[in-house]
Design a protein around this motif. Structure first.
Motif, PDB file in Angstrom:
ATOM      1  N   THR A  86      -1.802   0.124  -2.462  1.00 31.79           N
ATOM      2  CA  THR A  86      -2.158   0.062  -1.044  1.00 31.79           C
ATOM      3  C   THR A  86      -3.661   0.003  -0.810  1.00 31.79           C
ATOM      4  OG1 THR A  86      -2.208   2.469  -0.820  1.00 31.79           O
ATOM      5  CG2 THR A  86      -0.097   1.357  -0.363  1.00 31.79           C
ATOM      6  N   PRO A 135       3.459   1.738  11.636  1.00 30.53           N
ATOM      7  CA  PRO A 135       4.505   2.109  10.688  1.00 30.53           C
ATOM      8  C   PRO A 135       5.190   3.408  11.107  1.00 30.53           C
ATOM      9  CG  PRO A 135       2.392   2.867   9.911  1.00 30.53           C
ATOM     10  CD  PRO A 135       2.126   2.119  11.196  1.00 30.53           C
ATOM     11  N   ALA A 136       6.185   3.786  10.339  1.00 27.50           N
ATOM     12  CA  ALA A 136       6.776   5.113  10.516  1.00 27.50           C
ATOM     13  C   ALA A 136       5.721   6.147  10.118  1.00 27.50           C
ATOM     14  CB  ALA A 136       8.012   5.257   9.634  1.00 27.50           C
ATOM     15  N   THR A 164       5.507   8.412   8.020  1.00 24.39           N
ATOM     16  CA  THR A 164       5.290   8.683   6.593  1.00 24.39           C
ATOM     17  C   THR A 164       4.923   7.428   5.807  1.00 24.39           C
ATOM     18  OG1 THR A 164       7.645   8.387   6.167  1.00 24.39           O
ATOM     19  CG2 THR A 164       6.869  10.642   6.608  1.00 24.39           C
ATOM     20  N   GLU A 165       4.807   6.288   6.470  1.00 26.69           N
ATOM     21  CA  GLU A 165       4.490   5.044   5.768  1.00 26.69           C
ATOM     22  C   GLU A 165       3.052   4.631   6.044  1.00 26.69           C
ATOM     23  OE1 GLU A 165       7.269   2.250   7.251  1.00 26.69           O
ATOM     24  OE2 GLU A 165       8.957   3.107   6.165  1.00 26.69           O
ATOM     25  N   ASN A 166       2.480   3.892   5.091  1.00 29.85           N
ATOM     26  CA  ASN A 166       1.135   3.357   5.284  1.00 29.85           C
ATOM     27  C   ASN A 166       1.172   2.213   6.282  1.00 29.85           C
ATOM     28  OD1 ASN A 166      -0.250   5.016   3.423  1.00 29.85           O
ATOM     29  ND2 ASN A 166       0.594   3.818   1.750  1.00 29.85           N
ATOM     30  N   GLY A 191      -0.265   6.883   7.269  1.00 29.53           N
ATOM     31  CA  GLY A 191       0.817   6.732   8.221  1.00 29.53           C
ATOM     32  C   GLY A 191       0.490   7.319   9.583  1.00 29.53           C
ATOM     33  N   TRP A 250      -0.009  -1.240   7.089  1.00 31.27           N
ATOM     34  CA  TRP A 250      -0.560  -2.405   6.399  1.00 31.27           C
ATOM     35  C   TRP A 250      -1.154  -3.426   7.351  1.00 31.27           C
ATOM     36  CZ3 TRP A 250      -1.378  -3.472   1.423  1.00 31.27           C
ATOM     37  CH2 TRP A 250      -0.746  -2.663   0.483  1.00 31.27           C
TER      38      TRP A 250
END
Length: 173
Positions: free
Chosen positions: A162, A119-120, A122-124, A92, A126
């Motif tokens: 992921t 992304p945010a 804390t998000e991966n 992230g 993609w």
């Protein structure tokens, strides 16, 4: 072999035609396929397309990929049209974009790219390519390249869903 309209077909011409039809129907046997992924983190430099590496072969019955040498590639053994896709995720980071694309013999395959906004935190992040048709000859090398522009290097994600992946399926000669 040439058969003219109205001319009688020779037995040899018919036999040759039957042989060609049988070869087309048979194709390469079981169509070549692959699904490979990477379970370890790979550093992706900022603002640089980087070939993804793969250390796990979930499906590679034709040995198109090696997990010990040149792990960034699929080497085509059977000529034909393939449908391919690949990509993955990075840790992230809210800055920049994420892109993935397919290359054949070092050249970008047209219309193969896919991407996503940052992304945010804390998000991966993609990026997956589109399922893309690629005409290949035996010996061609296919790769997935990943790009991110966060301002610094980011590692690929390693959670099972992921992980970087690369898949392909032979469609026709």
């Amino acid at each position: 072999m040439t058969i003219l309209a109205g001319a009688p077909a020779l037995a040899a011409d018919i036999a040759a035609l039957e042989t060609r039809i049988a070869a087309l129907e048979a194709g390469p046997g079981d169509p070549p396929t692959w699904f490979v992924r990477n379970t370890a983190a790979q550093s992706i430099n900022n603002a640089t397309f980087t070939a993804l590496v793969f250390n796990t072969d979930d499906n590679d019955p034709d040995n198109l990929h090696s997990t010990s040498a040149n792990t960034d590639r699929i080497t085509i053994a059977t000529a034909g049209l393939y449908m391919v896709m690949g990509g993955g995720a990075t840790a992230g980071n809210v800055t920049g974009t994420r892109l993935a694309r397919i290359t054949k013999n070092g050249s970008v395959v047209a219309a193969s790219g896919g991407g996503a906004p940052p992304p945010a935190a804390t998000e991966n992040g993609w990026a997956l390519t589109q399922w893309t048709p690629v005409q290949c000859s035996a010996g061609d090398i296919l790769r997935v390249e990943y790009f991110q522009s966060s301002g610094g290097a980011l590692n690929t994600a390693t959670t099972d869903y992921t992980q970087p992946r690369f898949a392909g399926l032979w469609i026709k000669p």
